[in-house]
Structure formats: C-alpha cells, structure tokens
Design a protein around this motif. Sequence first.
Motif, PDB file in Angstrom:
ATOM      1  N   ALA A  94      50.372  40.118  46.090  1.00 43.95           N
ATOM      2  CA  ALA A  94      50.287  38.849  45.361  1.00 43.95           C
ATOM      3  C   ALA A  94      50.205  37.646  46.298  1.00 43.95           C
ATOM      4  O   ALA A  94      49.488  36.682  46.011  1.00 43.95           O
ATOM      5  CB  ALA A  94      51.480  38.705  44.420  1.00 43.95           C
ATOM      6  N   LEU A 113      46.629  36.819  47.185  1.00 43.06           N
ATOM      7  CA  LEU A 113      45.690  36.581  46.099  1.00 43.06           C
ATOM      8  C   LEU A 113      44.934  35.255  46.243  1.00 43.06           C
ATOM      9  O   LEU A 113      43.715  35.231  46.045  1.00 43.06           O
ATOM     10  CB  LEU A 113      46.405  36.658  44.744  1.00 43.06           C
ATOM     11  N   ARG A 168      46.404  43.860  37.784  1.00 46.95           N
ATOM     12  CA  ARG A 168      47.666  43.787  38.518  1.00 46.95           C
ATOM     13  C   ARG A 168      48.550  44.938  38.077  1.00 46.95           C
ATOM     14  O   ARG A 168      48.304  45.548  37.037  1.00 46.95           O
ATOM     15  CB  ARG A 168      48.342  42.439  38.339  1.00 46.95           C
ATOM     16  N   HIS A 194      46.682  35.724  38.272  1.00 46.12           N
ATOM     17  CA  HIS A 194      48.008  35.451  38.830  1.00 46.12           C
ATOM     18  C   HIS A 194      48.760  36.775  38.963  1.00 46.12           C
ATOM     19  O   HIS A 194      48.399  37.768  38.337  1.00 46.12           O
ATOM     20  CB  HIS A 194      48.782  34.469  37.948  1.00 46.12           C
ATOM     21  N   ALA A 195      49.796  36.743  39.780  1.00 40.81           N
ATOM     22  CA  ALA A 195      50.621  37.927  39.981  1.00 40.81           C
ATOM     23  C   ALA A 195      52.013  37.485  40.381  1.00 40.81           C
ATOM     24  O   ALA A 195      52.199  36.400  40.949  1.00 40.81           O
ATOM     25  CB  ALA A 195      50.014  38.826  41.055  1.00 40.81           C
ATOM     26  N   GLU A 237      53.973  42.240  43.521  1.00 41.20           N
ATOM     27  CA  GLU A 237      52.920  43.011  42.859  1.00 41.20           C
ATOM     28  C   GLU A 237      51.697  43.121  43.758  1.00 41.20           C
ATOM     29  O   GLU A 237      51.478  42.282  44.621  1.00 41.20           O
ATOM     30  CB  GLU A 237      52.475  42.317  41.557  1.00 41.20           C
ATOM     31  N   VAL A 261      47.504  43.327  43.496  1.00 38.49           N
ATOM     32  CA  VAL A 261      46.416  42.976  42.585  1.00 38.49           C
ATOM     33  C   VAL A 261      45.113  43.525  43.139  1.00 38.49           C
ATOM     34  O   VAL A 261      44.936  43.643  44.353  1.00 38.49           O
ATOM     35  CB  VAL A 261      46.317  41.455  42.367  1.00 38.49           C
TER      36      VAL A 261
END
Length: 122
Positions: free
Chosen positions: A28, A31, A70, A92-93, A97, A99
């Motif tokens: 995340a 990202l 995700r 978003h994450a 996490e 993705v």
Amino acid sequence: MGLHFLSFDYSEDDEGTATWDAVASVPAARLPELQREIVALLAWAHSEFGAVRGPVEDGGLWDYDLQFERDRHPLQALGYDVDARQLQPAPHALPGERVTLTLSLSGGLSFGEAFAARFGDP
C-alpha cells in the motif's frame, strides 16, 4: 520516461493489433508511485492518440483496460479522468495491504511505434 513498476508482455493478433499487458503488485505504501506511473502513461496516450481511443475493430487507434485489486476485496475497474489527470475511482489501500493493478493496452502499428519511442520496447 522509463517505467519502474510496469513490465509489459507483448502479443499480436492476426490482424496486426498489438496488446501490451502488465501486472504490478505493490505494498500500500508504494501505491501512489504506481498510480503516478500509470497516470503518466495514460496521459501520454490520451495526449498523442486520445481522439481515436476505442476498440480497433471499431476504428480506434488504441484502447486500455485497467483493473485494481487489494487484499480480500473484489476486482475493480478503473478509468483515467483526462481533465483531472487521475484514476477514477481513486484506488486506495490500508497500511499493510498489497495491491495489484493490471493494465492492458492495445493498438495498431502507429501506437506501438510511438509507445516504444516514448517508453522503450515493452
């Protein structure tokens, strides 16, 4: 511009339509960097070929498909907002996490040549 997250696999159909497929999986925290790379690529494509985006069989010179996933969430389609220069909906994450973004580009000879000149051979 060199690509840091996207590494494309190339294929071509019998009619000469090329497809470039890339999958990038990041934590995340990375990202935003991945999004910037995808936005830069799609901004370039829209700037150079945007007026003729669509399936090649319908007369388009190029097209794309963008997906976001995700951890433990369903796959989500994303688009590129040309005016805002951002992905919609914004991916978003949560911290921790992973993705995955999957980008497929397709186009004819002129798109492929311009893509290679701008980003290098996929």
